[in-house]
Scaffold this active site. Sequence first.
Site: not given
Length: 158
Positions: A35-37
């Site tokens: 759930a990271c950029g």
Amino acid sequence: MASIYDFTAKSLAGEDVPLKRFEGQVLLIVNTASACGFTPQYKGLEALQKTFASRGFSVLGFPCNQFGRQEPGDAAQIQQFCATNYAVSFPLFDKIDVNGGNAHPLYQYLRSEKSGLLGSSIKWNFTKFLVDRSGKVVARHAPTTTPEALTKEIEALL
């Protein structure tokens, strides 16, 4: 003197995997998060895996929840996410810490071998360590370095 082959890590399936299993390969060791950029980098990592695996290369993914709690899932959820969204075929390991007192010994070693711009600590998800066929850590790349940008460096080691 320690080498990456002296370490063992648990796979997402819970199996102890001696890194000696990867001896003689060029490795890209990456701390990952779902759930990271930077999560879309899974696509580029998988492309590197598919392109170079037959020549003795592997990406090793180490999920980590230390940065913004961006890897909250358990092993089954991580596996499902990576398979469904990115068709990941490279080895994924159990969620670990990469910094602090509970940092996985492999990451303690990687950090001691190659410091980053601001010191040895890992600054964020998708920090990449490139390891040559003899197990030497030859480069460390920031999360902003895309997997595709490493193609020439990997080819030179193969």
